[in-house]
Design a protein around this motif. Structure first.
Motif, PDB file in Angstrom:
ATOM      1  N   PRO A   1       0.786  -1.345   0.059  1.00 32.89           N
ATOM      2  CA  PRO A   1       0.252  -0.172  -0.118  1.00 32.89           C
ATOM      3  C   PRO A   1       0.690   1.350   0.059  1.00 32.89           C
ATOM      4  O   PRO A   1       0.419   2.137  -0.850  1.00 32.89           O
ATOM      5  N   PRO A   2       1.907   1.586   0.625  1.00 35.89           N
ATOM      6  CA  PRO A   2       2.719   2.564   0.765  1.00 35.89           C
ATOM      7  C   PRO A   2       3.139   3.183  -0.804  1.00 35.89           C
ATOM      8  O   PRO A   2       3.423   4.242  -0.892  1.00 35.89           O
ATOM      9  N   ALA A   3       3.299   2.085  -1.611  1.00 32.55           N
ATOM     10  CA  ALA A   3       3.812   2.328  -2.831  1.00 32.55           C
ATOM     11  C   ALA A   3       2.724   2.971  -4.034  1.00 32.55           C
ATOM     12  O   ALA A   3       3.008   3.564  -5.143  1.00 32.55           O
TER      13      ALA A   3
ATOM     14  N   PRO B   1      -8.015   6.774  -5.533  1.00 37.43           N
ATOM     15  CA  PRO B   1      -8.984   6.417  -4.779  1.00 37.43           C
ATOM     16  C   PRO B   1      -9.299   5.235  -4.128  1.00 37.43           C
ATOM     17  O   PRO B   1      -8.730   4.283  -4.619  1.00 37.43           O
ATOM     18  N   GLU B   2     -10.028   5.120  -3.348  1.00 37.12           N
ATOM     19  CA  GLU B   2     -10.486   3.941  -2.422  1.00 37.12           C
ATOM     20  C   GLU B   2     -10.955   3.031  -3.679  1.00 37.12           C
ATOM     21  O   GLU B   2     -11.797   3.461  -4.325  1.00 37.12           O
ATOM     22  N   GLY B   3     -10.474   1.682  -3.472  1.00 34.96           N
ATOM     23  CA  GLY B   3     -10.856   0.654  -4.240  1.00 34.96           C
ATOM     24  C   GLY B   3     -10.095   0.638  -5.549  1.00 34.96           C
ATOM     25  O   GLY B   3     -10.204  -0.204  -6.402  1.00 34.96           O
ATOM     26  N   ALA B   4      -9.364   1.703  -5.787  1.00 35.53           N
ATOM     27  CA  ALA B   4      -8.692   1.797  -7.148  1.00 35.53           C
ATOM     28  C   ALA B   4      -7.074   2.186  -7.110  1.00 35.53           C
ATOM     29  O   ALA B   4      -6.884   3.062  -7.419  1.00 35.53           O
ATOM     30  N   PRO B   5      -6.148   1.603  -6.224  1.00 38.34           N
ATOM     31  CA  PRO B   5      -4.862   1.982  -5.889  1.00 38.34           C
ATOM     32  C   PRO B   5      -4.203   1.530  -7.178  1.00 38.34           C
ATOM     33  O   PRO B   5      -4.325   0.554  -8.001  1.00 38.34           O
ATOM     34  N   HIS B   6      -3.304   2.302  -7.444  1.00 34.37           N
ATOM     35  CA  HIS B   6      -2.195   2.157  -8.484  1.00 34.37           C
ATOM     36  C   HIS B   6      -0.790   2.540  -7.973  1.00 34.37           C
ATOM     37  O   HIS B   6      -0.667   3.448  -7.248  1.00 34.37           O
ATOM     38  N   VAL B   7       0.403   2.126  -8.526  1.00 32.13           N
ATOM     39  CA  VAL B   7       1.463   2.426  -8.186  1.00 32.13           C
ATOM     40  C   VAL B   7       1.962   3.825  -8.654  1.00 32.13           C
ATOM     41  O   VAL B   7       1.743   4.264  -9.886  1.00 32.13           O
ATOM     42  N   MET B   8       2.360   4.538  -7.735  1.00 28.85           N
ATOM     43  CA  MET B   8       2.765   5.904  -8.268  1.00 28.85           C
ATOM     44  C   MET B   8       3.900   5.903  -9.055  1.00 28.85           C
ATOM     45  O   MET B   8       4.838   4.953  -8.948  1.00 28.85           O
TER      46      MET B   8
ATOM     47  N   TRP C   1      -4.752  13.968   1.512  1.00 28.20           N
ATOM     48  CA  TRP C   1      -4.756  13.396   0.310  1.00 28.20           C
ATOM     49  C   TRP C   1      -4.403  12.194   0.160  1.00 28.20           C
ATOM     50  O   TRP C   1      -3.609  11.561   1.085  1.00 28.20           O
ATOM     51  N   GLY C   2      -5.012  11.103  -0.383  1.00 26.12           N
ATOM     52  CA  GLY C   2      -5.057   9.735  -0.527  1.00 26.12           C
ATOM     53  C   GLY C   2      -5.555   8.799   0.592  1.00 26.12           C
ATOM     54  O   GLY C   2      -6.149   9.375   1.538  1.00 26.12           O
ATOM     55  N   VAL C   3      -5.597   7.595   0.316  1.00 22.21           N
ATOM     56  CA  VAL C   3      -6.165   6.613   1.324  1.00 22.21           C
ATOM     57  C   VAL C   3      -5.172   6.336   2.398  1.00 22.21           C
ATOM     58  O   VAL C   3      -4.100   6.200   2.167  1.00 22.21           O
ATOM     59  N   PRO C   4      -5.638   6.078   3.741  1.00 21.87           N
ATOM     60  CA  PRO C   4      -4.767   5.776   4.651  1.00 21.87           C
ATOM     61  C   PRO C   4      -4.021   4.666   4.381  1.00 21.87           C
ATOM     62  O   PRO C   4      -4.423   3.696   3.898  1.00 21.87           O
ATOM     63  N   GLY C   5      -2.752   4.915   4.559  1.00 28.07           N
ATOM     64  CA  GLY C   5      -1.754   3.616   4.580  1.00 28.07           C
ATOM     65  C   GLY C   5      -0.959   3.831   3.107  1.00 28.07           C
ATOM     66  O   GLY C   5      -0.022   2.811   2.992  1.00 28.07           O
ATOM     67  N   THR C   6      -1.353   4.671   2.490  1.00 27.09           N
ATOM     68  CA  THR C   6      -0.922   4.654   1.197  1.00 27.09           C
ATOM     69  C   THR C   6       0.330   5.786   1.148  1.00 27.09           C
ATOM     70  O   THR C   6       0.676   6.068   2.061  1.00 27.09           O
TER      71      THR C   6
ATOM     72  N   ALA D   1      14.077   9.575  -6.540  1.00 25.74           N
ATOM     73  CA  ALA D   1      13.288   9.347  -7.771  1.00 25.74           C
ATOM     74  C   ALA D   1      11.766   9.525  -7.439  1.00 25.74           C
ATOM     75  O   ALA D   1      10.978  10.041  -8.352  1.00 25.74           O
ATOM     76  N   ILE D   2      11.488   9.138  -6.189  1.00 25.02           N
ATOM     77  CA  ILE D   2      10.031   9.194  -5.756  1.00 25.02           C
ATOM     78  C   ILE D   2       9.508  10.879  -5.702  1.00 25.02           C
ATOM     79  O   ILE D   2       8.586  11.174  -6.436  1.00 25.02           O
ATOM     80  N   VAL D   3      10.416  11.564  -5.204  1.00 25.14           N
ATOM     81  CA  VAL D   3      10.264  12.818  -4.943  1.00 25.14           C
ATOM     82  C   VAL D   3      10.168  13.681  -6.123  1.00 25.14           C
ATOM     83  O   VAL D   3       9.432  14.763  -6.433  1.00 25.14           O
TER      84      VAL D   3
END
Length: 260
Positions: free
Chosen positions: A26-28, A32-39, A140-145, A182-184
């Motif tokens: 999840p942290p990656a 929205p809730e129910g539709a996570p994708h890799v940042m 912003w974002g779902v908890p845990g992401t 790279a994330i930043v």
């Protein structure tokens, strides 16, 4: 708030030579809730990690193309191959797949020519320190992401000139290494109200050096909105003023801009 204590962009060796696997936690993810994708920045960080493992060298430069969505991905498979270069610097390419589908394509160079003397020409602008800035929006974002994994503070927001200076740091105290930076580097679309909610097309990321646990100042400068696409660049500095990385990006603007 749920903070990951393990670097969630680190890959593990796959079944074949040059292949590495990112288990998607999840942290990656964002979305929205129910539709996570890799940042996108996490996918880039995973590719950087894989390329550094495959080559045994440190990243100099990379470019990633965002080709397809990674919604509900359980793992990403990164395949690395050297495609050129000399004794000091190697040219590499990588492909990232989710369930066999190509989602990202990466070009990169890794290595160093030694001995060499470091000279930094870019200077950090004078902006308020993190202690002098108000905390950024953590809603912003779902908890845990991904939103739970970092703290942000806005030092400068000039929408008319297309400039933002944003302090950020890992909530877990991860160093600002080639992966974290790279994330930043993929925070680009969040730097202007008109681009928030858009879709990144690419991210060109040039890594210079790491910093220990602490704040990173990202100074984003938008160059143009044209044909529904935004173009711009950013520089990333340590709190002591050292230049850590530079990046540039293009992204498709949202059809309906978000309100500030």
């Amino acid at each position: 708030m749920s903070v990951s204590r393990f670097p969630f962009w680190r890959v593990a060796p796959g079944e074949r030579g040059g292949e590495y696997v990112l288990p998607v936690m999840p942290p990656a993810t964002v979305g929205p809730e129910g539709a996570p994708h890799v940042m996108g920045g996490v996918a880039l960080a995973a590719a950087v990690d894989a390329l550094e493992l495959a080559s045994g060298q440190t990243l100099l430069w990379s470019n990633i193309q965002f080709l397809a969505p990674t919604t509900h991905a359980e793992e990403l498979v990164v395949s690395c191959e050297q495609c050129g270069g000399g004794q000091s610097v190697g040219q590499w390419q990588a492909e990232i797949r989710s369930n066999g589908r190509l989602t990202h394509r990466v070009s990169a160079a890794l290595g160093a020519r030694e001995p060499s003397e470091q000279r930094i020409f870019a200077a950090m602008p004078g902006v308020p320190s993190p202690a002098e800035c108000e905390s950024g929006d953590r809603s912003w974002g779902v908890p845990g992401t991904l939103g739970d994994q970092l703290e942000t503070r806005v030092a400068l927001q000039d929408d008319a000139r297309g400039i933002q200076a944003l302090w950020s740091r890992s909530q877990a105290g991860f160093p600002a290494d080639s992966g974290w930076l790279a994330i930043v580097s993929d925070f680009f679309l969040g730097a202007h109200p008109a681009s928030r909610g858009g879709s990144s097309l690419d991210d060109t990321y040039r890594y210079i050096q790491s910093a220990d646990d602490g704040w990173v100042l990202t100074v984003t400068e938008f160059a143009a909105f044209d044909r529904g696409v935004v173009h711009g660049s950013a520089r990333h500095f340590a709190e002591d003023g050292r230049l850590l990385a530079i990046s540039s990006q293009s992204g498709v603007l949202p059809r309906i801009p978000r309100t500030p």
